[in-house]
Motif scaffolding. Structure first.
Motif, PDB file in Angstrom:
ATOM      1  N   THR A   5       0.774  -0.910   0.185  1.00  0.00           N
ATOM      2  CA  THR A   5       0.138  -0.629   0.040  1.00  0.00           C
ATOM      3  C   THR A   5       1.211   1.316   0.464  1.00  0.00           C
ATOM      4  O   THR A   5       1.203   1.319   1.105  1.00  0.00           O
ATOM      5  CB  THR A   5      -1.097   0.225   1.215  1.00  0.00           C
ATOM      6  OG1 THR A   5      -1.535  -1.690   1.735  1.00  0.00           O
ATOM      7  CG2 THR A   5      -1.783   0.744   1.264  1.00  0.00           C
ATOM      8  N   ASP A   6       0.688   2.274  -0.961  1.00  0.00           N
ATOM      9  CA  ASP A   6       1.234   3.442  -0.990  1.00  0.00           C
ATOM     10  C   ASP A   6       0.014   4.128  -0.379  1.00  0.00           C
ATOM     11  O   ASP A   6      -1.077   4.638  -0.728  1.00  0.00           O
ATOM     12  CB  ASP A   6       1.201   3.810  -2.592  1.00  0.00           C
ATOM     13  CG  ASP A   6       2.585   4.875  -2.287  1.00  0.00           C
ATOM     14  OD1 ASP A   6       2.806   5.764  -1.257  1.00  0.00           O
ATOM     15  OD2 ASP A   6       2.872   5.509  -3.613  1.00  0.00           O
ATOM     16  N   LEU A  64       0.672   7.166   0.083  1.00  0.00           N
ATOM     17  CA  LEU A  64       0.416   8.660  -0.843  1.00  0.00           C
ATOM     18  C   LEU A  64       1.230  10.035  -0.011  1.00  0.00           C
ATOM     19  O   LEU A  64       0.411  10.624  -0.620  1.00  0.00           O
ATOM     20  CB  LEU A  64      -0.637   9.293  -1.866  1.00  0.00           C
ATOM     21  CG  LEU A  64      -1.594   7.782  -2.920  1.00  0.00           C
ATOM     22  CD1 LEU A  64      -2.597   8.252  -3.800  1.00  0.00           C
ATOM     23  CD2 LEU A  64      -0.480   7.859  -3.883  1.00  0.00           C
ATOM     24  N   CYS A 124     -10.976   5.200  -3.818  1.00  0.00           N
ATOM     25  CA  CYS A 124      -9.830   5.232  -2.906  1.00  0.00           C
ATOM     26  C   CYS A 124      -8.875   5.579  -4.001  1.00  0.00           C
ATOM     27  O   CYS A 124      -7.708   5.885  -2.997  1.00  0.00           O
ATOM     28  CB  CYS A 124      -9.981   3.866  -2.599  1.00  0.00           C
ATOM     29  SG  CYS A 124     -11.193   3.689  -1.719  1.00  0.00           S
ATOM     30  N   LYS A 125      -9.281   5.900  -4.927  1.00  0.00           N
ATOM     31  CA  LYS A 125      -7.483   5.946  -5.732  1.00  0.00           C
ATOM     32  C   LYS A 125      -6.735   7.172  -5.442  1.00  0.00           C
ATOM     33  O   LYS A 125      -5.811   7.343  -5.827  1.00  0.00           O
ATOM     34  CB  LYS A 125      -7.804   5.716  -7.837  1.00  0.00           C
ATOM     35  CG  LYS A 125      -6.343   6.164  -7.433  1.00  0.00           C
ATOM     36  CD  LYS A 125      -7.363   6.207 -10.076  1.00  0.00           C
ATOM     37  CE  LYS A 125      -5.773   6.704 -10.388  1.00  0.00           C
ATOM     38  NZ  LYS A 125      -6.791   7.045 -12.256  1.00  0.00           N
ATOM     39  N   ASP A 126      -8.243   8.587  -5.079  1.00  0.00           N
ATOM     40  CA  ASP A 126      -7.167   9.557  -5.013  1.00  0.00           C
ATOM     41  C   ASP A 126      -6.756   9.518  -3.191  1.00  0.00           C
ATOM     42  O   ASP A 126      -6.234   9.911  -2.275  1.00  0.00           O
ATOM     43  CB  ASP A 126      -8.353  10.825  -5.003  1.00  0.00           C
ATOM     44  CG  ASP A 126      -8.065  11.148  -6.586  1.00  0.00           C
ATOM     45  OD1 ASP A 126      -7.457  10.526  -6.725  1.00  0.00           O
ATOM     46  OD2 ASP A 126      -9.558  11.816  -6.432  1.00  0.00           O
ATOM     47  N   LYS A 171      -2.490   3.794  -3.436  1.00  0.00           N
ATOM     48  CA  LYS A 171      -2.608   2.662  -4.021  1.00  0.00           C
ATOM     49  C   LYS A 171      -2.102   1.760  -3.760  1.00  0.00           C
ATOM     50  O   LYS A 171      -1.398   1.816  -2.876  1.00  0.00           O
ATOM     51  CB  LYS A 171      -2.004   3.618  -5.545  1.00  0.00           C
ATOM     52  CG  LYS A 171      -2.480   4.787  -6.244  1.00  0.00           C
ATOM     53  CD  LYS A 171      -1.332   5.127  -6.890  1.00  0.00           C
ATOM     54  CE  LYS A 171      -1.987   6.519  -7.865  1.00  0.00           C
ATOM     55  NZ  LYS A 171      -1.564   6.741  -9.299  1.00  0.00           N
ATOM     56  N   GLU A 207      -0.357  -1.792  -4.888  1.00  0.00           N
ATOM     57  CA  GLU A 207       0.753  -2.488  -6.268  1.00  0.00           C
ATOM     58  C   GLU A 207       0.808  -4.622  -5.612  1.00  0.00           C
ATOM     59  O   GLU A 207       1.135  -4.781  -4.197  1.00  0.00           O
ATOM     60  CB  GLU A 207       1.819  -2.191  -5.793  1.00  0.00           C
ATOM     61  CG  GLU A 207       2.983  -2.527  -6.736  1.00  0.00           C
ATOM     62  CD  GLU A 207       4.361  -2.220  -6.899  1.00  0.00           C
ATOM     63  OE1 GLU A 207       5.363  -2.547  -7.732  1.00  0.00           O
ATOM     64  OE2 GLU A 207       4.642  -0.721  -5.409  1.00  0.00           O
ATOM     65  N   PRO A 226       2.330   0.477  -9.746  1.00  0.00           N
ATOM     66  CA  PRO A 226       1.562   0.830  -8.139  1.00  0.00           C
ATOM     67  C   PRO A 226      -0.418   1.516  -9.328  1.00  0.00           C
ATOM     68  O   PRO A 226      -0.531   1.646 -10.375  1.00  0.00           O
ATOM     69  CB  PRO A 226       1.810   2.421  -7.649  1.00  0.00           C
ATOM     70  CG  PRO A 226       3.274   1.968  -7.394  1.00  0.00           C
ATOM     71  CD  PRO A 226       2.871   1.307  -9.289  1.00  0.00           C
ATOM     72  N   PHE A 227      -1.817   1.079  -8.338  1.00  0.00           N
ATOM     73  CA  PHE A 227      -2.654   0.918  -9.255  1.00  0.00           C
ATOM     74  C   PHE A 227      -4.028   1.478  -7.868  1.00  0.00           C
ATOM     75  O   PHE A 227      -4.030   1.429  -7.088  1.00  0.00           O
ATOM     76  CB  PHE A 227      -3.059  -0.177  -9.529  1.00  0.00           C
ATOM     77  CG  PHE A 227      -4.119  -1.232  -8.918  1.00  0.00           C
ATOM     78  CD1 PHE A 227      -4.962  -1.627  -8.644  1.00  0.00           C
ATOM     79  CD2 PHE A 227      -2.396  -2.026  -8.907  1.00  0.00           C
ATOM     80  CE1 PHE A 227      -5.196  -2.290  -7.463  1.00  0.00           C
ATOM     81  CE2 PHE A 227      -2.545  -2.992  -7.479  1.00  0.00           C
ATOM     82  CZ  PHE A 227      -4.219  -3.273  -7.265  1.00  0.00           C
ATOM     83  N   GLY A 228      -4.481   2.560  -8.742  1.00  0.00           N
ATOM     84  CA  GLY A 228      -5.940   2.308  -7.845  1.00  0.00           C
ATOM     85  C   GLY A 228      -7.225   1.563  -8.119  1.00  0.00           C
ATOM     86  O   GLY A 228      -7.546   0.588  -8.872  1.00  0.00           O
ATOM     87  N   CYS A 235      -8.561   2.869 -13.424  1.00  0.00           N
ATOM     88  CA  CYS A 235      -8.776   1.911 -11.937  1.00  0.00           C
ATOM     89  C   CYS A 235      -8.318   0.370 -11.982  1.00  0.00           C
ATOM     90  O   CYS A 235      -8.544   0.080 -13.408  1.00  0.00           O
ATOM     91  CB  CYS A 235      -9.897   2.589 -10.723  1.00  0.00           C
ATOM     92  SG  CYS A 235      -9.928   3.552 -10.454  1.00  0.00           S
TER      93      CYS A 235
END
Length: 401
Positions: A37-38, A40, A259-261, A264, A266, A302-304, A338
Protein backbone atom coordinates in the motif's frame (compact mmCIF):
# COMPACT_ATOMS: atom_id res chain seq x y z
CA UNK A 1 15.34 -1.39 29.57
CA UNK A 2 14.49 1.05 26.79
CA UNK A 3 11.59 3.42 27.42
CA UNK A 4 8.73 3.39 24.90
CA UNK A 5 7.09 6.80 24.47
CA UNK A 6 3.60 6.93 22.92
CA UNK A 7 2.46 10.32 21.67
CA UNK A 8 0.29 11.96 19.02
CA UNK A 9 1.53 11.91 15.43
CA UNK A 10 3.19 15.15 14.31
CA UNK A 11 2.90 15.49 10.51
CA UNK A 12 5.72 18.03 10.42
CA UNK A 13 8.39 15.74 11.82
CA UNK A 14 7.05 12.16 11.88
CA UNK A 15 6.04 11.47 8.28
CA UNK A 16 9.35 10.02 7.11
CA UNK A 17 9.71 7.85 10.22
CA UNK A 18 6.18 6.50 9.81
CA UNK A 19 6.74 5.75 6.14
CA UNK A 20 9.93 3.87 7.02
CA UNK A 21 8.05 1.65 9.49
CA UNK A 22 5.29 1.05 6.93
CA UNK A 23 7.88 -0.11 4.38
CA UNK A 24 9.58 -2.45 6.84
CA UNK A 25 6.24 -3.95 7.88
CA UNK A 26 5.20 -4.65 4.29
CA UNK A 27 7.82 -7.28 3.54
CA UNK A 28 6.02 -10.28 2.07
CA UNK A 29 7.09 -13.93 2.20
CA UNK A 30 9.70 -14.94 -0.34
CA UNK A 31 8.34 -16.33 -3.60
CA UNK A 32 4.73 -15.34 -2.91
CA UNK A 33 2.50 -12.57 -4.24
CA UNK A 34 2.08 -9.73 -1.75
CA UNK A 35 -0.04 -6.59 -1.70
CA UNK A 36 1.67 -3.30 -0.84
CA UNK A 37 0.00 0.00 0.00
CA UNK A 38 1.19 3.49 -0.94
CA UNK A 39 -0.49 6.15 1.25
CA UNK A 40 0.61 8.86 -1.18
CA UNK A 41 2.56 10.78 1.46
CA UNK A 42 -0.37 11.16 3.85
CA UNK A 43 -0.12 8.72 6.81
CA UNK A 44 -3.57 9.66 8.14
CA UNK A 45 -5.36 9.45 4.79
CA UNK A 46 -7.38 6.38 5.79
CA UNK A 47 -9.03 8.13 8.75
CA UNK A 48 -8.91 11.76 7.64
CA UNK A 49 -12.51 11.77 6.37
CA UNK A 50 -14.00 10.39 9.59
CA UNK A 51 -15.86 12.70 12.04
CA UNK A 52 -13.12 12.30 14.69
CA UNK A 53 -9.72 10.66 14.31
CA UNK A 54 -6.34 10.29 16.00
CA UNK A 55 -2.98 8.81 15.08
CA UNK A 56 -0.41 7.81 17.69
CA UNK A 57 3.24 6.87 17.27
CA UNK A 58 5.53 4.88 19.54
CA UNK A 59 9.17 5.87 19.72
CA UNK A 60 12.33 4.64 21.42
CA UNK A 61 15.25 7.07 21.70
CA UNK A 62 13.36 9.37 19.29
CA UNK A 63 13.11 6.60 16.66
CA UNK A 64 9.58 5.79 15.54
CA UNK A 65 9.00 2.06 16.00
CA UNK A 66 5.21 1.78 15.72
CA UNK A 67 1.94 3.57 15.05
CA UNK A 68 -1.81 3.18 15.31
CA UNK A 69 -4.80 5.02 13.87
CA UNK A 70 -8.30 5.32 15.24
CA UNK A 71 -11.54 7.07 14.39
CA UNK A 72 -14.94 7.52 16.01
CA UNK A 73 -18.44 7.79 14.56
CA UNK A 74 -22.08 7.01 15.37
CA UNK A 75 -23.57 3.94 13.69
CA UNK A 76 -26.59 1.66 13.84
CA UNK A 77 -26.14 -1.24 16.24
CA UNK A 78 -29.69 -2.59 16.12
CA UNK A 79 -33.32 -1.63 15.69
CA UNK A 80 -36.43 -1.21 17.80
CA UNK A 81 -40.16 -1.08 17.16
CA UNK A 82 -41.94 2.25 17.35
CA UNK A 83 -45.71 2.40 17.35
CA UNK A 84 -47.10 5.18 15.18
CA UNK A 85 -50.67 6.16 14.51
CA UNK A 86 -53.81 6.95 16.41
CA UNK A 87 -56.29 4.77 18.26
CA UNK A 88 -56.45 1.29 16.79
CA UNK A 89 -54.89 2.27 13.48
CA UNK A 90 -51.36 2.20 14.85
CA UNK A 91 -48.63 0.59 12.80
CA UNK A 92 -45.28 -0.87 13.75
CA UNK A 93 -42.14 0.64 12.27
CA UNK A 94 -38.52 -0.29 12.88
CA UNK A 95 -36.25 2.54 13.96
CA UNK A 96 -32.45 2.42 14.16
CA UNK A 97 -30.67 2.21 17.49
CA UNK A 98 -27.42 4.18 17.35
CA UNK A 99 -24.20 3.85 19.31
CA UNK A 100 -20.86 5.66 19.28
CA UNK A 101 -18.26 3.25 17.96
CA UNK A 102 -14.50 3.50 17.52
CA UNK A 103 -12.46 1.80 14.82
CA UNK A 104 -8.79 0.81 15.03
CA UNK A 105 -6.77 0.46 11.86
CA UNK A 106 -3.20 0.71 10.65
CA UNK A 107 -1.52 -0.79 13.72
CA UNK A 108 2.15 -1.29 12.83
CA UNK A 109 5.21 -2.26 14.87
CA UNK A 110 8.67 -2.36 13.31
CA UNK A 111 9.86 -5.99 12.85
CA UNK A 112 13.00 -5.23 14.88
CA UNK A 113 10.94 -4.10 17.89
CA UNK A 114 8.25 -6.74 18.14
CA UNK A 115 7.53 -8.89 21.22
CA UNK A 116 8.21 -5.86 23.42
CA UNK A 117 4.58 -5.00 24.21
CA UNK A 118 4.57 -1.98 21.90
CA UNK A 119 1.43 -3.07 20.03
CA UNK A 120 -0.46 -3.59 23.27
CA UNK A 121 0.69 -0.21 24.56
CA UNK A 122 -0.53 1.54 21.40
CA UNK A 123 -3.93 -0.18 21.59
CA UNK A 124 -4.31 0.68 25.27
CA UNK A 125 -3.51 4.35 24.68
CA UNK A 126 -5.87 4.80 21.77
CA UNK A 127 -8.63 3.06 23.73
CA UNK A 128 -8.13 5.71 26.42
CA UNK A 129 -8.93 8.36 23.81
CA UNK A 130 -11.97 6.35 22.68
CA UNK A 131 -13.36 6.25 26.23
CA UNK A 132 -12.64 9.95 26.83
CA UNK A 133 -14.57 10.69 23.62
CA UNK A 134 -17.58 8.67 24.76
CA UNK A 135 -17.20 5.66 22.47
CA UNK A 136 -19.21 2.67 23.68
CA UNK A 137 -17.52 0.04 21.51
CA UNK A 138 -14.23 -0.45 19.68
CA UNK A 139 -13.71 -2.76 16.73
CA UNK A 140 -11.00 -3.79 14.32
CA UNK A 141 -10.88 -5.53 10.94
CA UNK A 142 -8.11 -7.94 10.04
CA UNK A 143 -7.42 -10.89 7.79
CA UNK A 144 -8.80 -14.10 9.26
CA UNK A 145 -5.39 -15.76 8.85
CA UNK A 146 -3.41 -12.89 10.42
CA UNK A 147 -2.83 -14.96 13.54
CA UNK A 148 -0.55 -12.43 15.26
CA UNK A 149 -3.13 -9.66 14.97
CA UNK A 150 -6.04 -11.90 15.99
CA UNK A 151 -4.09 -13.18 18.98
CA UNK A 152 -3.13 -9.68 20.14
CA UNK A 153 -6.69 -8.38 20.08
CA UNK A 154 -8.56 -11.47 21.31
CA UNK A 155 -6.06 -12.80 23.86
CA UNK A 156 -4.47 -9.62 25.23
CA UNK A 157 -6.86 -6.75 24.48
CA UNK A 158 -10.21 -8.33 25.32
CA UNK A 159 -11.80 -8.30 21.87
CA UNK A 160 -14.10 -11.04 20.61
CA UNK A 161 -14.71 -12.28 17.08
CA UNK A 162 -17.78 -10.50 15.80
CA UNK A 163 -18.52 -10.46 12.06
CA UNK A 164 -16.97 -12.14 9.00
CA UNK A 165 -17.84 -10.07 5.90
CA UNK A 166 -16.50 -10.86 2.43
CA UNK A 167 -14.24 -8.53 0.42
CA UNK A 168 -15.08 -9.00 -3.27
CA UNK A 169 -12.65 -7.68 -5.88
CA UNK A 170 -13.12 -7.59 -9.64
CA UNK A 171 -10.43 -6.52 -12.14
CA UNK A 172 -11.02 -3.64 -14.51
CA UNK A 173 -10.65 -5.03 -18.01
CA UNK A 174 -9.43 -3.28 -21.14
CA UNK A 175 -12.95 -3.63 -22.56
CA UNK A 176 -16.18 -2.14 -21.25
CA UNK A 177 -18.76 -4.38 -19.65
CA UNK A 178 -22.22 -4.53 -21.13
CA UNK A 179 -25.20 -3.41 -19.06
CA UNK A 180 -28.52 -5.14 -19.73
CA UNK A 181 -30.75 -3.22 -22.12
CA UNK A 182 -33.69 -4.18 -19.91
CA UNK A 183 -32.29 -2.10 -17.06
CA UNK A 184 -31.88 1.67 -16.76
CA UNK A 185 -29.16 3.12 -14.52
CA UNK A 186 -29.89 6.58 -13.10
CA UNK A 187 -27.46 8.80 -11.22
CA UNK A 188 -29.25 10.40 -8.28
CA UNK A 189 -28.16 13.49 -6.39
CA UNK A 190 -26.68 13.42 -2.89
CA UNK A 191 -29.87 14.66 -1.18
CA UNK A 192 -31.99 12.03 -2.94
CA UNK A 193 -29.40 9.37 -2.14
CA UNK A 194 -29.44 10.38 1.54
CA UNK A 195 -33.23 10.17 1.73
CA UNK A 196 -33.18 6.76 0.01
CA UNK A 197 -30.52 5.35 2.34
CA UNK A 198 -32.14 6.73 5.51
CA UNK A 199 -35.58 5.41 4.55
CA UNK A 200 -34.51 1.95 3.40
CA UNK A 201 -31.19 1.08 5.04
CA UNK A 202 -30.81 3.07 8.27
CA UNK A 203 -31.51 -0.06 10.36
CA UNK A 204 -28.69 -1.95 8.65
CA UNK A 205 -25.85 -2.78 11.04
CA UNK A 206 -23.00 -0.21 11.02
CA UNK A 207 -25.03 2.31 8.98
CA UNK A 208 -23.34 5.70 9.68
CA UNK A 209 -25.63 8.35 11.12
CA UNK A 210 -23.66 10.97 9.18
CA UNK A 211 -24.38 9.31 5.83
CA UNK A 212 -24.86 12.81 4.41
CA UNK A 213 -21.17 13.56 5.08
CA UNK A 214 -20.17 10.40 3.21
CA UNK A 215 -22.40 11.11 0.21
CA UNK A 216 -21.31 14.76 -0.01
CA UNK A 217 -17.61 13.96 0.34
CA UNK A 218 -15.60 14.77 -2.79
CA UNK A 219 -14.43 11.14 -2.88
CA UNK A 220 -17.98 9.90 -3.53
CA UNK A 221 -18.26 9.82 -7.31
CA UNK A 222 -22.01 9.30 -7.31
CA UNK A 223 -24.96 7.17 -6.25
CA UNK A 224 -26.54 5.00 -8.93
CA UNK A 225 -29.99 3.45 -9.05
CA UNK A 226 -31.00 0.54 -11.31
CA UNK A 227 -34.66 0.20 -12.33
CA UNK A 228 -36.50 -1.76 -15.04
CA UNK A 229 -36.30 -0.10 -18.44
CA UNK A 230 -39.21 2.25 -19.06
CA UNK A 231 -39.78 2.99 -15.37
CA UNK A 232 -37.77 6.20 -15.19
CA UNK A 233 -35.01 8.00 -17.00
CA UNK A 234 -32.58 10.64 -15.84
CA UNK A 235 -34.97 13.26 -17.22
CA UNK A 236 -38.11 11.77 -15.65
CA UNK A 237 -36.64 10.88 -12.24
CA UNK A 238 -39.31 12.04 -9.74
CA UNK A 239 -37.10 12.24 -6.68
CA UNK A 240 -36.62 9.80 -3.84
CA UNK A 241 -39.89 10.61 -2.01
CA UNK A 242 -42.11 9.79 -4.97
CA UNK A 243 -39.90 6.84 -5.90
CA UNK A 244 -40.20 5.33 -2.42
CA UNK A 245 -43.95 5.94 -2.26
CA UNK A 246 -44.44 3.81 -5.38
CA UNK A 247 -41.23 1.84 -6.14
CA UNK A 248 -40.93 -0.57 -9.08
CA UNK A 249 -41.17 -4.29 -8.42
CA UNK A 250 -37.36 -4.58 -8.44
CA UNK A 251 -34.59 -2.05 -7.99
CA UNK A 252 -31.04 -1.71 -6.63
CA UNK A 253 -28.70 1.05 -5.51
CA UNK A 254 -25.01 1.59 -4.77
CA UNK A 255 -22.54 4.44 -4.37
CA UNK A 256 -18.92 4.65 -5.57
CA UNK A 257 -15.99 5.92 -3.48
CA UNK A 258 -12.73 6.97 -5.12
CA UNK A 259 -9.98 5.23 -3.13
CA UNK A 260 -7.55 6.04 -5.94
CA UNK A 261 -7.11 9.57 -4.56
CA UNK A 262 -6.46 8.22 -1.04
CA UNK A 263 -4.01 5.36 -1.57
CA UNK A 264 -2.64 3.08 -4.26
CA UNK A 265 -1.88 -0.62 -4.22
CA UNK A 266 0.77 -2.77 -5.87
CA UNK A 267 1.19 -6.53 -6.21
CA UNK A 268 4.79 -7.64 -5.75
CA UNK A 269 6.51 -10.99 -5.92
CA UNK A 270 5.13 -12.06 -9.32
CA UNK A 271 7.36 -14.15 -11.54
CA UNK A 272 8.37 -13.10 -15.02
CA UNK A 273 6.03 -15.73 -16.45
CA UNK A 274 3.08 -14.38 -14.46
CA UNK A 275 3.81 -10.85 -15.57
CA UNK A 276 4.11 -11.91 -19.22
CA UNK A 277 0.83 -13.83 -19.16
CA UNK A 278 -0.96 -10.88 -17.58
CA UNK A 279 0.46 -8.44 -20.12
CA UNK A 280 -0.55 -10.75 -22.98
CA UNK A 281 -4.17 -10.85 -21.82
CA UNK A 282 -4.29 -7.04 -21.73
CA UNK A 283 -2.81 -6.72 -25.22
CA UNK A 284 -5.27 -9.20 -26.70
CA UNK A 285 -8.17 -7.51 -24.88
CA UNK A 286 -7.21 -4.08 -26.23
CA UNK A 287 -6.69 -5.32 -29.81
CA UNK A 288 -9.80 -7.50 -29.89
CA UNK A 289 -12.21 -5.86 -27.42
CA UNK A 290 -15.24 -7.59 -28.96
CA UNK A 291 -13.89 -10.93 -27.70
CA UNK A 292 -14.39 -9.63 -24.12
CA UNK A 293 -11.42 -11.57 -22.79
CA UNK A 294 -11.19 -11.28 -18.97
CA UNK A 295 -7.78 -9.64 -18.95
CA UNK A 296 -5.56 -9.14 -15.91
CA UNK A 297 -5.06 -5.41 -15.16
CA UNK A 298 -1.64 -3.86 -14.56
CA UNK A 299 -1.46 -4.66 -10.86
CA UNK A 300 2.33 -5.09 -10.78
CA UNK A 301 2.69 -1.32 -10.73
CA UNK A 302 0.87 1.08 -8.37
CA UNK A 303 -2.84 1.05 -9.22
CA UNK A 304 -6.00 2.63 -7.85
CA UNK A 305 -9.38 1.20 -6.97
CA UNK A 306 -12.97 2.26 -6.63
CA UNK A 307 -15.02 1.00 -3.69
CA UNK A 308 -18.73 0.28 -4.05
CA UNK A 309 -20.69 0.94 -0.86
CA UNK A 310 -24.33 1.26 0.23
CA UNK A 311 -25.26 -1.71 -1.90
CA UNK A 312 -28.91 -2.70 -1.52
CA UNK A 313 -32.13 -3.38 -3.32
CA UNK A 314 -35.49 -5.07 -3.33
CA UNK A 315 -37.58 -7.35 -5.52
CA UNK A 316 -37.23 -10.62 -7.44
CA UNK A 317 -34.83 -9.08 -9.99
CA UNK A 318 -32.70 -7.20 -7.44
CA UNK A 319 -29.70 -9.51 -8.02
CA UNK A 320 -29.76 -8.72 -11.76
CA UNK A 321 -30.08 -5.03 -10.95
CA UNK A 322 -26.99 -5.25 -8.73
CA UNK A 323 -25.09 -6.97 -11.53
CA UNK A 324 -26.00 -4.12 -13.88
CA UNK A 325 -24.82 -1.54 -11.35
CA UNK A 326 -21.52 -3.39 -10.89
CA UNK A 327 -21.03 -3.34 -14.65
CA UNK A 328 -21.73 0.38 -14.68
CA UNK A 329 -19.25 0.90 -11.81
CA UNK A 330 -16.64 -1.16 -13.70
CA UNK A 331 -16.96 1.10 -16.74
CA UNK A 332 -16.66 4.20 -14.54
CA UNK A 333 -13.46 2.76 -13.02
CA UNK A 334 -12.11 2.03 -16.50
CA UNK A 335 -12.70 5.64 -17.56
CA UNK A 336 -10.84 6.87 -14.47
CA UNK A 337 -7.84 4.54 -14.87
CA UNK A 338 -8.42 2.16 -11.95
CA UNK A 339 -7.08 -1.38 -11.76
CA UNK A 340 -9.85 -2.99 -9.71
CA UNK A 341 -13.33 -2.43 -8.30
CA UNK A 342 -14.04 -3.72 -4.79
CA UNK A 343 -16.82 -3.98 -2.25
CA UNK A 344 -17.37 -5.60 1.14
CA UNK A 345 -20.62 -7.26 2.15
CA UNK A 346 -21.98 -9.52 4.85
CA UNK A 347 -21.24 -13.19 4.25
CA UNK A 348 -25.01 -13.79 4.21
CA UNK A 349 -25.88 -10.86 1.91
CA UNK A 350 -28.64 -12.05 -0.50
CA UNK A 351 -27.47 -9.66 -3.23
CA UNK A 352 -23.94 -11.07 -3.12
CA UNK A 353 -24.82 -13.32 -6.08
CA UNK A 354 -25.02 -10.26 -8.32
CA UNK A 355 -21.51 -8.98 -7.56
CA UNK A 356 -18.91 -10.11 -10.15
CA UNK A 357 -15.54 -10.91 -8.59
CA UNK A 358 -12.43 -13.03 -8.98
CA UNK A 359 -11.87 -15.45 -6.13
CA UNK A 360 -8.09 -15.14 -6.42
CA UNK A 361 -8.33 -11.39 -5.80
CA UNK A 362 -11.02 -11.54 -3.12
CA UNK A 363 -11.04 -12.31 0.59
CA UNK A 364 -13.79 -14.83 1.23
CA UNK A 365 -13.80 -14.06 4.94
CA UNK A 366 -12.55 -10.88 6.58
CA UNK A 367 -12.67 -10.80 10.39
CA UNK A 368 -14.10 -8.03 12.54
CA UNK A 369 -13.43 -8.16 16.29
CA UNK A 370 -15.26 -5.97 18.83
CA UNK A 371 -14.87 -4.87 22.44
CA UNK A 372 -17.29 -3.26 24.85
CA UNK A 373 -15.66 -0.14 26.30
CA UNK A 374 -18.21 0.90 28.91
CA UNK A 375 -21.20 -0.18 30.94
CA UNK A 376 -23.54 2.72 30.15
CA UNK A 377 -25.32 2.72 26.81
CA UNK A 378 -27.17 5.31 24.76
CA UNK A 379 -30.06 2.86 24.29
CA UNK A 380 -30.63 -0.26 26.35
CA UNK A 381 -32.92 -2.00 23.86
CA UNK A 382 -29.97 -3.69 22.14
CA UNK A 383 -28.16 -4.76 25.28
CA UNK A 384 -24.59 -5.91 24.75
CA UNK A 385 -23.97 -5.54 21.01
CA UNK A 386 -20.96 -7.86 21.18
CA UNK A 387 -23.34 -10.77 21.84
CA UNK A 388 -25.89 -9.97 19.13
CA UNK A 389 -26.33 -12.29 16.11
CA UNK A 390 -25.36 -10.96 12.66
CA UNK A 391 -27.99 -9.62 10.29
CA UNK A 392 -28.25 -10.43 6.61
CA UNK A 393 -26.61 -7.15 5.58
CA UNK A 394 -23.89 -4.87 6.87
CA UNK A 395 -22.98 -1.30 5.88
CA UNK A 396 -19.25 -0.91 5.24
CA UNK A 397 -18.15 2.71 5.57
CA UNK A 398 -15.89 3.63 2.61
CA UNK A 399 -13.96 6.06 4.80
CA UNK A 400 -12.43 3.10 6.63
CA UNK A 401 -11.93 0.56 3.84
Amino acid sequence: MKVVVVREFDPNKDRLGVEDVERRCEVGPSGKLCLFTDLLGDPICRVRNSPAFLMLVAEIDEEIVGMIRGCIKIVTCGKKLSRNGKNNNSTNKHLPVYTKVAYILGLRVSPSHRRMGIGLKLVTRIEEWFRESGAEYSYIATENDNYASVKLFTDKCGYSKFRTPSILVNPVFAHRLGVSSRITVIRVGASDAEALYRRKFSTTEFFPRDIDSVLNNKLTLGTFLAVPRGTYSSESWPGSDLFLSNPPESWAVLSVWNCKDVFKLEVRGASRVQRTLARTTRIVDRVFPWLRIPSVPEVFRPFGLHFMYGLGGEGPRAVKMVKALCGYAHNLAKERGCGVVATEVSSGEPLKLGIPHWKKLSCAEDLWCIKRLGEDYSDGSVGDWTKSPPGLSIFVDPREF
